[in-house]
Scaffold this motif. Structure first.
Motif, PDB file in Angstrom:
ATOM      1  N   GLN A 125      24.513  18.254 -36.639  1.00  0.00           N
ATOM      2  CA  GLN A 125      23.302  18.819 -37.216  1.00  0.00           C
ATOM      3  C   GLN A 125      23.435  20.311 -37.515  1.00  0.00           C
ATOM      4  OE1 GLN A 125      19.808  19.192 -34.772  1.00  0.00           O
ATOM      5  NE2 GLN A 125      18.442  18.565 -36.436  1.00  0.00           N
ATOM      6  N   ASN A 126      24.139  21.046 -36.659  1.00  0.00           N
ATOM      7  CA  ASN A 126      24.273  22.495 -36.858  1.00  0.00           C
ATOM      8  C   ASN A 126      24.929  22.828 -38.197  1.00  0.00           C
ATOM      9  OD1 ASN A 126      23.060  23.097 -34.449  1.00  0.00           O
ATOM     10  ND2 ASN A 126      24.976  23.292 -33.304  1.00  0.00           N
ATOM     11  N   ASN A 127      25.870  22.008 -38.631  1.00  0.00           N
ATOM     12  CA  ASN A 127      26.527  22.247 -39.921  1.00  0.00           C
ATOM     13  C   ASN A 127      25.542  22.093 -41.078  1.00  0.00           C
ATOM     14  OD1 ASN A 127      29.006  22.675 -38.675  1.00  0.00           O
ATOM     15  ND2 ASN A 127      29.612  20.537 -38.845  1.00  0.00           N
ATOM     16  N   LEU A 128      24.669  21.101 -40.974  1.00  0.00           N
ATOM     17  CA  LEU A 128      23.669  20.882 -42.016  1.00  0.00           C
ATOM     18  C   LEU A 128      22.637  22.013 -42.022  1.00  0.00           C
ATOM     19  CD1 LEU A 128      23.071  17.038 -41.526  1.00  0.00           C
ATOM     20  CD2 LEU A 128      24.558  18.129 -43.208  1.00  0.00           C
ATOM     21  N   ILE A 129      22.214  22.413 -40.838  1.00  0.00           N
ATOM     22  CA  ILE A 129      21.236  23.505 -40.727  1.00  0.00           C
ATOM     23  C   ILE A 129      21.818  24.785 -41.324  1.00  0.00           C
ATOM     24  CG2 ILE A 129      20.035  25.014 -39.092  1.00  0.00           C
ATOM     25  CD1 ILE A 129      19.704  22.528 -37.283  1.00  0.00           C
ATOM     26  N   HIS A 130      23.101  25.037 -41.044  1.00  0.00           N
ATOM     27  CA  HIS A 130      23.762  26.236 -41.582  1.00  0.00           C
ATOM     28  C   HIS A 130      23.720  26.250 -43.106  1.00  0.00           C
ATOM     29  CE1 HIS A 130      26.639  29.446 -42.160  1.00  0.00           C
ATOM     30  NE2 HIS A 130      27.397  28.630 -42.876  1.00  0.00           N
ATOM     31  N   MET A 131      23.922  25.094 -43.738  1.00  0.00           N
ATOM     32  CA  MET A 131      23.919  25.014 -45.200  1.00  0.00           C
ATOM     33  C   MET A 131      22.533  25.314 -45.781  1.00  0.00           C
ATOM     34  SD  MET A 131      26.872  24.510 -46.348  1.00  0.00           S
ATOM     35  CE  MET A 131      28.391  24.383 -45.410  1.00  0.00           C
ATOM     36  N   LEU A 132      21.490  25.001 -45.022  1.00  0.00           N
ATOM     37  CA  LEU A 132      20.125  25.172 -45.533  1.00  0.00           C
ATOM     38  C   LEU A 132      19.477  26.493 -45.122  1.00  0.00           C
ATOM     39  CD1 LEU A 132      18.580  21.602 -45.088  1.00  0.00           C
ATOM     40  CD2 LEU A 132      19.390  22.672 -47.178  1.00  0.00           C
ATOM     41  N   THR A 133      20.215  27.337 -44.411  1.00  0.00           N
ATOM     42  CA  THR A 133      19.641  28.577 -43.878  1.00  0.00           C
ATOM     43  C   THR A 133      18.953  29.412 -44.952  1.00  0.00           C
ATOM     44  OG1 THR A 133      21.335  28.646 -42.165  1.00  0.00           O
ATOM     45  CG2 THR A 133      20.127  30.673 -42.568  1.00  0.00           C
ATOM     46  N   THR A 134      19.616  29.589 -46.092  1.00  0.00           N
ATOM     47  CA  THR A 134      19.062  30.451 -47.147  1.00  0.00           C
ATOM     48  C   THR A 134      17.829  29.844 -47.818  1.00  0.00           C
ATOM     49  OG1 THR A 134      20.598  29.482 -48.761  1.00  0.00           O
ATOM     50  CG2 THR A 134      21.296  31.499 -47.639  1.00  0.00           C
ATOM     51  N   LEU A 135      17.618  28.532 -47.651  1.00  0.00           N
ATOM     52  CA  LEU A 135      16.462  27.869 -48.271  1.00  0.00           C
ATOM     53  C   LEU A 135      15.237  27.855 -47.367  1.00  0.00           C
ATOM     54  CD1 LEU A 135      18.279  24.811 -49.892  1.00  0.00           C
ATOM     55  CD2 LEU A 135      17.573  26.929 -50.996  1.00  0.00           C
TER      56      LEU A 135
END
Length: 197
Positions: A51-61
């Protein structure tokens, strides 16, 4: 009757195009943020099941708390091939591609429905099927939410048309990658004892 069909087709097509343009400007959080994060994570060589990898990708959104809670990759690994083309730095560009692919899928869907359920040589049937597809509420909802249902139906129809051949098995496998719920169609194969596919 043809005039009413054409008017319906034009009206609801404009409605769908309006939804698509709106979604390009303001990308819907559900479900497209998820799909975009899957594609970006896969291309970066990271594990989408973390999950942390997915959250990292969405940080800027700046995803909502509700989305972060649901931010998991629930699909089998081959499904990543569906999302890899969405690897754009800007999510809006990815959504443009998503819209184009959905439109092509809808056109192909009309072709398959006509070929399988209506007369293949009647142009009026094409108009009628097209009108039914665009005014069907789940079609608009699927496009509005950026979901996978159009692709699932497309591959299920391809499976059904070629269910007695090797290609039937290929289309069924792809349908299962799009949405694992398509696994229920294996019951048809088992009950029919159609092991060739």
């Amino acid at each position: 009757c043809i005039g009413a069909t054409v008017a319906t087709l034009i009206f609801f097509t404009i409605d769908i195009i309006t939804v698509m343009v709106t979604n390009i400007i303001i990308v819907p959080e559900w479900d497209f943020y998820l799909f975009w994060s899957y594609g970006r994570t896969a291309v970066e060589g990271l594990n989408p099941y973390m999950q942390n990898n997915l959250i990292h990708m969405l940080t800027t959104l700046h995803p909502s708390e509700g989305l972060v809670t649901e931010l998991f990759f629930f699909y089998p690994p081959p499904s990543l091939f569906l999302f890899v083309p969405l690897d754009f730095t800007y999510i809006h560009r990815a959504y443009i591609l998503w819209d184009i692919i959905q439109c092509l899928a809808l056109v192909f869907l009309v072709f398959l429905l006509k070929k399988h359920f209506w007369s293949p040589n009647n142009d009026n049937d094409t108009l009628s099927i097209s009108a039914l597809v665009v005014l069907f509420t789940p079609t608009v909802f699927t496009i509005e939410m950026g979901q996978l249902n159009i692709f699932l139906l497309l591959f299920v129809l391809l499976f059904w048309q070629t269910r007695n051949t090797f290609w039937g098995g290929i289309w069924l496998a792809i349908a299962c990658f799009v949405k694992p719920i398509a696994l229920f169609l294996l019951l048809y194969v088992v009950l029919k004892r159609n092991w060739e596919i």
